[in-house]
Each structure stands twice: as C-alpha cells, then as structure tokens.
Design a protein around this motif. Structure first.
Motif, short mmCIF file in Angstrom:
data_model
loop_
_atom_site.label_atom_id
_atom_site.label_comp_id
_atom_site.label_asym_id
_atom_site.label_seq_id
_atom_site.Cartn_x
_atom_site.Cartn_y
_atom_site.Cartn_z
N VAL A 200 0.86 -1.18 0.00
CA VAL A 200 0.00 0.00 0.00
C VAL A 200 0.89 1.23 0.00
O VAL A 200 1.85 1.32 0.78
CB VAL A 200 -0.92 0.04 1.23
N SER A 201 0.60 2.18 -0.88
CA SER A 201 1.41 3.39 -0.95
C SER A 201 0.54 4.58 -1.29
O SER A 201 -0.60 4.44 -1.74
CB SER A 201 2.52 3.24 -2.00
N ALA A 202 1.10 5.77 -1.06
CA ALA A 202 0.44 7.00 -1.47
C ALA A 202 0.93 7.38 -2.85
O ALA A 202 2.07 7.08 -3.22
CB ALA A 202 0.74 8.12 -0.47
N LYS A 203 0.09 8.04 -3.62
CA LYS A 203 0.50 8.46 -4.95
C LYS A 203 1.68 9.43 -4.86
O LYS A 203 1.74 10.28 -3.97
CB LYS A 203 -0.68 9.12 -5.67
N ASN A 204 2.63 9.27 -5.77
CA ASN A 204 3.79 10.16 -5.87
C ASN A 204 4.65 10.15 -4.61
O ASN A 204 5.28 11.16 -4.27
CB ASN A 204 3.34 11.59 -6.19
N SER A 205 4.68 9.01 -3.92
CA SER A 205 5.52 8.89 -2.73
C SER A 205 6.30 7.59 -2.79
O SER A 205 5.75 6.54 -3.17
CB SER A 205 4.67 8.91 -1.46
#
Length: 232
Positions: A200-205
C-alpha cells in the motif's frame, strides 16, 4: 486520519530537552519528554517509516508501526546552545506496545522523534506545565473484539456471504486502514499474489507499507471482515 497536534505561541527562547522517560500503566504505555521551558507546536502521526531531519535518511526502529513526533521551537543539542540534552539518542523500553524512542531530528530548533510500536494503536498527546512536558500515551491491545464469530466455520460463512455481495455497505479494509492511519486519501493497493498481504502506498511517494489481513484462511480480495496488521 490518526494525527494529533498541539498549538502554541512561539517561545522567546527555545527550551532544551532534558529527559525522555517511559512507563507502563494498566491500559497504556507512556513516553514523557521533559523540557526546560515552554515549547512550540507539536505534531504526532503514523508514518510508514521515520525519516531523519534534515538528511531524510530512514531511521531504523524496533517495531511494526511508527509514530513521527515533531516539536517546534525546541532543541536537544543543536547549534551548541546551553543547556543541552545529555542523555542517549535512543531508548528501548521493550514494553508490550512501546518498543523504542529515538531522536530523528534536531535542526534549527525543530526537534523530532521516531517511536516504534508493536502495532498501530490509539494514542493521546498532552502538554503539561510546571515543569514543561510532552506526554504521549499509547493504548495496549484491547481485551474486546469487533466481530462475534467464535469458530472458523462461522467466520468462513460470514466471509462467503460478504463475497456474494450481502454486505454492500462494507468497503476495502485495506484502503480504510491506509486512509485512517496514514491519511492517504486515494491509496495505491497491490495484492501480493497467493497471500493475504498487500503493498500500500500514497500516490507520488516512495514510502509504502506492507499489510496483512489477519485471518486463518485466504480471503478472496482486499474487501473482507478481517483485521489488518502492519507486517513491513
């Protein structure tokens, strides 16, 4: 979003950190930061990893979940100011919930810490005076549970009913976890093939977390009645 903040006016002189203390209580673990005077605003939030300030390097911490604590208008040793903090940069109480506290930044009167926990847990942030202290209390594992199932057969029946669309009000527990704990409004979720785990990740991170649906059998997708655990 699990973020706690304390507002404050800017002190005339930034106070020094004098001690980092920990303690165990019946339902929570406590960490106390002692200061020589009134410190500025505070922000405490869960992060995938703790980054050092100002280098942005990853700070290694014991635990499966991490809090970033940022205290403005305070210092430990920065700039050769006096008095200054004479204690160690890291403490490892190794309690059931609270595992480690480390100074992660001490630059331009912004003091930050990484706190390693055994899991994501509820926490409170309190400012105390006379003497000036910042107190963070992290909850122990609760004795109650959300779902009433008492057997694997019951759990499988509930999951099967959900998979067939009988509980449309539910949504992805993986996405809900990312939103509520890390504040990622539109998280990117990638299932690890053949497992109950997801990236799971945040966009542009570049930061990401690895989570597992805590369940004794393989769920069919990220929408399930299972709980979530950070597994890193």
């Amino acid at each position: 979003m699990d973020i706690r903040t304390l507002t404050a006016s800017t002190p005339t002189k930034a106070p020094a950190l004098t001690a980092v203390r920990t303690g165990r209580h019946e339902t929570y673990d406590r960490v106390v930061f002692d200061f020589t005077g009134h410190f500025g605003s505070v922000r405490v939030a869960y992060v995938p990893v703790v980054h050092a300030d100002p280098s942005d390097a990853t700070v290694p911490l014991t635990g499966n979940a991490f809090l970033q604590v940022t205290v403005h208008d305070a210092y430990a040793r920065w700039g050769g100011q006096s008095p200054h903090f004479s204690g160690p940069d890291s403490a490892t109480p190794a309690y059931a919930t609270l595992k480690q506290i480390t100074i992660s930044g001490d630059y331009e009167n912004v003091l930050s810490f990484g706190v390693g926990l055994d899991r994501v847990a509820g926490f409170t942030v309190t400012r105390l005076a006379s003497p000036d202290r910042l107190v963070i209390d992290v909850a122990h594992q609760p004795l109650w549970r959300m779902w009433p199932d008492t057997s694997l057969a019951q759990a499988k029946a509930v999951q099967s009913a959900f998979d067939e669309g009988h509980m449309p009000w539910r949504s992805s527990v993986v996405a809900a976890y990312a939103r509520q704990v890390y504040g990622w409004t539109d998280p990117l979720i990638t299932r690890i093939t053949g497992t109950n785990e997801y990236w799971v990740s945040a966009k542009n991170s570049p930061d990401r977390i690895r989570v597992r649906q805590v369940w004794p059998f393989l769920a069919t997708h990220e929408v399930s009645i299972a709980e979530i655990a950070d597994v890193r």
